[in-house]
Each structure stands twice: as C-alpha cells, then as structure tokens.
Design a protein around this motif. Sequence first.
Motif, PDB file in Angstrom:
ATOM      1  N   LYS A  74       0.834  -1.198   0.000  1.00 42.30           N
ATOM      2  CA  LYS A  74       0.000   0.000   0.000  1.00 42.30           C
ATOM      3  C   LYS A  74       0.871   1.252   0.000  1.00 42.30           C
ATOM      4  CE  LYS A  74      -3.672  -0.905   2.196  1.00 42.30           C
ATOM      5  NZ  LYS A  74      -4.658  -1.170   3.270  1.00 42.30           N
ATOM      6  N   GLY A  75       0.541   2.169  -0.893  1.00 40.71           N
ATOM      7  CA  GLY A  75       1.322   3.404  -1.014  1.00 40.71           C
ATOM      8  C   GLY A  75       2.487   3.291  -1.968  1.00 40.71           C
ATOM      9  N   ARG A  76       2.833   2.086  -2.379  1.00 38.64           N
ATOM     10  CA  ARG A  76       3.956   1.887  -3.311  1.00 38.64           C
ATOM     11  C   ARG A  76       3.503   1.348  -4.656  1.00 38.64           C
ATOM     12  NH1 ARG A  76       7.740  -1.825  -2.208  1.00 38.64           N
ATOM     13  NH2 ARG A  76       6.344  -3.161  -0.981  1.00 38.64           N
ATOM     14  N   PHE A  77       2.472   0.495  -4.654  1.00 36.18           N
ATOM     15  CA  PHE A  77       1.976  -0.136  -5.877  1.00 36.18           C
ATOM     16  C   PHE A  77       0.632   0.462  -6.259  1.00 36.18           C
ATOM     17  CE2 PHE A  77       4.189  -4.566  -5.413  1.00 36.18           C
ATOM     18  CZ  PHE A  77       5.403  -3.929  -5.220  1.00 36.18           C
ATOM     19  N   THR A  78       0.380   0.503  -7.571  1.00 39.64           N
ATOM     20  CA  THR A  78      -0.897   0.992  -8.076  1.00 39.64           C
ATOM     21  C   THR A  78      -1.393   0.082  -9.191  1.00 39.64           C
ATOM     22  OG1 THR A  78      -0.274   3.288  -7.583  1.00 39.64           O
ATOM     23  CG2 THR A  78      -2.142   2.933  -9.074  1.00 39.64           C
ATOM     24  N   ILE A  79      -2.634  -0.389  -9.057  1.00 40.15           N
ATOM     25  CA  ILE A  79      -3.253  -1.199 -10.101  1.00 40.15           C
ATOM     26  C   ILE A  79      -4.152  -0.290 -10.933  1.00 40.15           C
ATOM     27  CG2 ILE A  79      -5.185  -1.895  -8.606  1.00 40.15           C
ATOM     28  CD1 ILE A  79      -5.209  -4.589 -10.111  1.00 40.15           C
ATOM     29  N   SER A  80      -4.138  -0.520 -12.241  1.00 37.76           N
ATOM     30  CA  SER A  80      -4.980   0.275 -13.116  1.00 37.76           C
ATOM     31  C   SER A  80      -5.377  -0.549 -14.337  1.00 37.76           C
ATOM     32  CB  SER A  80      -4.264   1.555 -13.556  1.00 37.76           C
ATOM     33  OG  SER A  80      -3.109   1.251 -14.300  1.00 37.76           O
ATOM     34  N   ARG A  81      -6.461  -0.132 -14.974  1.00 33.53           N
ATOM     35  CA  ARG A  81      -6.939  -0.820 -16.175  1.00 33.53           C
ATOM     36  C   ARG A  81      -6.947   0.151 -17.345  1.00 33.53           C
ATOM     37  NH1 ARG A  81     -12.112  -4.676 -15.290  1.00 33.53           N
ATOM     38  NH2 ARG A  81     -11.992  -5.083 -13.070  1.00 33.53           N
ATOM     39  N   ASP A  82      -6.664  -0.374 -18.524  1.00 33.61           N
ATOM     40  CA  ASP A  82      -6.872   0.350 -19.770  1.00 33.61           C
ATOM     41  C   ASP A  82      -7.782  -0.518 -20.611  1.00 33.61           C
ATOM     42  OD1 ASP A  82      -6.833   1.565 -22.239  1.00 33.61           O
ATOM     43  OD2 ASP A  82      -4.714   2.086 -22.140  1.00 33.61           O
TER      44      ASP A  82
ATOM     45  N   ALA B 239      -9.371   0.101 -23.248  1.00 31.09           N
ATOM     46  CA  ALA B 239      -9.167   0.244 -24.694  1.00 31.09           C
ATOM     47  C   ALA B 239      -8.088  -0.708 -25.194  1.00 31.09           C
ATOM     48  CB  ALA B 239      -8.785   1.681 -25.023  1.00 31.09           C
ATOM     49  N   LYS B 240      -7.155  -1.062 -24.305  1.00 33.68           N
ATOM     50  CA  LYS B 240      -6.075  -1.965 -24.676  1.00 33.68           C
ATOM     51  C   LYS B 240      -6.256  -3.356 -24.070  1.00 33.68           C
ATOM     52  CE  LYS B 240      -2.618   1.706 -25.177  1.00 33.68           C
ATOM     53  NZ  LYS B 240      -1.293   2.212 -24.748  1.00 33.68           N
ATOM     54  N   ASN B 241      -7.365  -3.553 -23.361  1.00 30.07           N
ATOM     55  CA  ASN B 241      -7.612  -4.850 -22.707  1.00 30.07           C
ATOM     56  C   ASN B 241      -6.423  -5.254 -21.839  1.00 30.07           C
ATOM     57  OD1 ASN B 241     -10.120  -5.055 -23.932  1.00 30.07           O
ATOM     58  ND2 ASN B 241      -9.301  -6.168 -25.689  1.00 30.07           N
ATOM     59  N   THR B 242      -5.929  -4.311 -21.092  1.00 28.98           N
ATOM     60  CA  THR B 242      -4.722  -4.529 -20.303  1.00 28.98           C
ATOM     61  C   THR B 242      -4.907  -3.973 -18.899  1.00 28.98           C
ATOM     62  OG1 THR B 242      -3.334  -4.405 -22.290  1.00 28.98           O
ATOM     63  CG2 THR B 242      -2.242  -4.062 -20.173  1.00 28.98           C
ATOM     64  N   VAL B 243      -4.367  -4.687 -17.933  1.00 27.48           N
ATOM     65  CA  VAL B 243      -4.314  -4.203 -16.564  1.00 27.48           C
ATOM     66  C   VAL B 243      -2.841  -4.066 -16.191  1.00 27.48           C
ATOM     67  CG1 VAL B 243      -4.426  -6.508 -15.542  1.00 27.48           C
ATOM     68  CG2 VAL B 243      -5.153  -4.525 -14.211  1.00 27.48           C
ATOM     69  N   TYR B 244      -2.544  -3.034 -15.418  1.00 28.84           N
ATOM     70  CA  TYR B 244      -1.166  -2.728 -15.065  1.00 28.84           C
ATOM     71  C   TYR B 244      -0.961  -2.801 -13.553  1.00 28.84           C
ATOM     72  CZ  TYR B 244      -1.244  -0.694 -19.752  1.00 28.84           C
ATOM     73  OH  TYR B 244      -1.382  -0.493 -21.106  1.00 28.84           O
ATOM     74  N   LEU B 245       0.285  -3.014 -13.190  1.00 22.95           N
ATOM     75  CA  LEU B 245       0.689  -2.880 -11.791  1.00 22.95           C
ATOM     76  C   LEU B 245       1.947  -2.028 -11.784  1.00 22.95           C
ATOM     77  CD1 LEU B 245       0.049  -3.715  -8.858  1.00 22.95           C
ATOM     78  CD2 LEU B 245       1.790  -5.498  -9.123  1.00 22.95           C
ATOM     79  N   GLN B 246       1.787  -0.784 -11.369  1.00 20.79           N
ATOM     80  CA  GLN B 246       2.931   0.119 -11.231  1.00 20.79           C
ATOM     81  C   GLN B 246       3.544  -0.109  -9.857  1.00 20.79           C
ATOM     82  OE1 GLN B 246       4.338   2.404 -13.459  1.00 20.79           O
ATOM     83  NE2 GLN B 246       5.939   2.553 -11.885  1.00 20.79           N
ATOM     84  N   MET B 247       4.825  -0.441  -9.836  1.00 16.07           N
ATOM     85  CA  MET B 247       5.499  -0.760  -8.585  1.00 16.07           C
ATOM     86  C   MET B 247       6.633   0.224  -8.368  1.00 16.07           C
ATOM     87  SD  MET B 247       5.592  -4.921  -8.851  1.00 16.07           S
ATOM     88  CE  MET B 247       6.831  -4.917 -10.156  1.00 16.07           C
ATOM     89  N   ASN B 248       6.526   1.005  -7.316  1.00 14.58           N
ATOM     90  CA  ASN B 248       7.542   1.990  -6.975  1.00 14.58           C
ATOM     91  C   ASN B 248       8.188   1.642  -5.639  1.00 14.58           C
ATOM     92  OD1 ASN B 248       6.791   3.503  -9.286  1.00 14.58           O
ATOM     93  ND2 ASN B 248       5.230   4.605  -8.115  1.00 14.58           N
ATOM     94  N   SER B 249       9.330   2.253  -5.391  1.00 14.94           N
ATOM     95  CA  SER B 249      10.055   2.037  -4.122  1.00 14.94           C
ATOM     96  C   SER B 249      10.196   0.556  -3.818  1.00 14.94           C
ATOM     97  CB  SER B 249       9.320   2.744  -2.978  1.00 14.94           C
ATOM     98  OG  SER B 249       9.196   4.125  -3.220  1.00 14.94           O
ATOM     99  N   LEU B 250      10.636  -0.183  -4.797  1.00 15.27           N
ATOM    100  CA  LEU B 250      10.717  -1.634  -4.655  1.00 15.27           C
ATOM    101  C   LEU B 250      11.732  -2.036  -3.597  1.00 15.27           C
ATOM    102  CD1 LEU B 250      10.349  -2.554  -8.388  1.00 15.27           C
ATOM    103  CD2 LEU B 250       8.934  -3.471  -6.555  1.00 15.27           C
ATOM    104  N   LYS B 251      11.400  -3.131  -2.922  1.00 14.15           N
ATOM    105  CA  LYS B 251      12.238  -3.670  -1.854  1.00 14.15           C
ATOM    106  C   LYS B 251      12.649  -5.095  -2.206  1.00 14.15           C
ATOM    107  CE  LYS B 251       9.419  -1.168   1.540  1.00 14.15           C
ATOM    108  NZ  LYS B 251       8.570  -1.317   2.752  1.00 14.15           N
ATOM    109  N   PRO B 252      13.746  -5.585  -1.665  1.00 16.56           N
ATOM    110  CA  PRO B 252      14.138  -6.977  -1.937  1.00 16.56           C
ATOM    111  C   PRO B 252      13.030  -7.971  -1.606  1.00 16.56           C
ATOM    112  CG  PRO B 252      15.961  -5.807  -0.936  1.00 16.56           C
ATOM    113  CD  PRO B 252      14.775  -4.873  -0.896  1.00 16.56           C
ATOM    114  N   GLU B 253      12.243  -7.686  -0.611  1.00 15.43           N
ATOM    115  CA  GLU B 253      11.149  -8.601  -0.242  1.00 15.43           C
ATOM    116  C   GLU B 253      10.002  -8.602  -1.244  1.00 15.43           C
ATOM    117  OE1 GLU B 253      12.554  -6.245   1.680  1.00 15.43           O
ATOM    118  OE2 GLU B 253      11.065  -5.288   2.996  1.00 15.43           O
TER     119      GLU B 253
END
Length: 120
Positions: A65-73, A75-89
Amino acid sequence: QVQLVESGGGLVQAGGSLRLSCAASEPTFSMQRMGWFRQAPGKEREFVAASRRSIGRTSYADSVKGRFTISRDNAKNTVYLQMNSLKPEDTAVYYCAADKRDLTTTYAYWGRGTQVTVSS
C-alpha cells in the motif's frame, strides 16, 4: 477460455520501479475483478492488488500500500501494476488474475507469471 499474458518483469535495484502489464484475450471491461498476486520462493501465493469494476474500487495488501498501483486500460484490454520504491522482499513471480463474476473470492483465469527480482 480467457488468456492472460503478463510482461514487464525483470531485475531492478532496491528503490527502483517497474510496471507490469497483463494483456487479456477478452475485453477487460467484461472482467468484474482483475488482480495481481505474487509467489516468492518457498512461500505461498499472496494477494497484492485488485480492481473491482462494479464499485470502481481498488484494494491492496498492506505490504504494498502506497507503493503499488493497479490500473486498467479497457481500450487496450490490459491491466497494469505500477510498482515503486521496490524492496528486496518484493522479489517474486507476479501473476495476473481475472474473473467475470463479482461476488466471489476466487479468480477463474490466471496468467503464467512474470519474474520480478529486486536486488539490495
């Protein structure tokens, strides 16, 4: 049978970002729920994020929470997962999931996964 194909995984340093994509063989507008899960070596698969179309809401595991964002497009039949501030875990195989049903806790369709490795 709906097919889901993930892409965008790779190797990244801690603190970096990645964006995962999941392309669906059918319109994502028809999917009531789309989600991302992950499985690290030796661990069970766990929920990461979900998008529920009927109420227009997203949900996240506390660990992302606060680092990842799920979104849909749709028009492209695609779902995304934007992952920021990634950690080894966050290192795991990430899976996309989808379901045309709304009021269930399981997902009918799954992708084969994409590997995400975060180095320290």
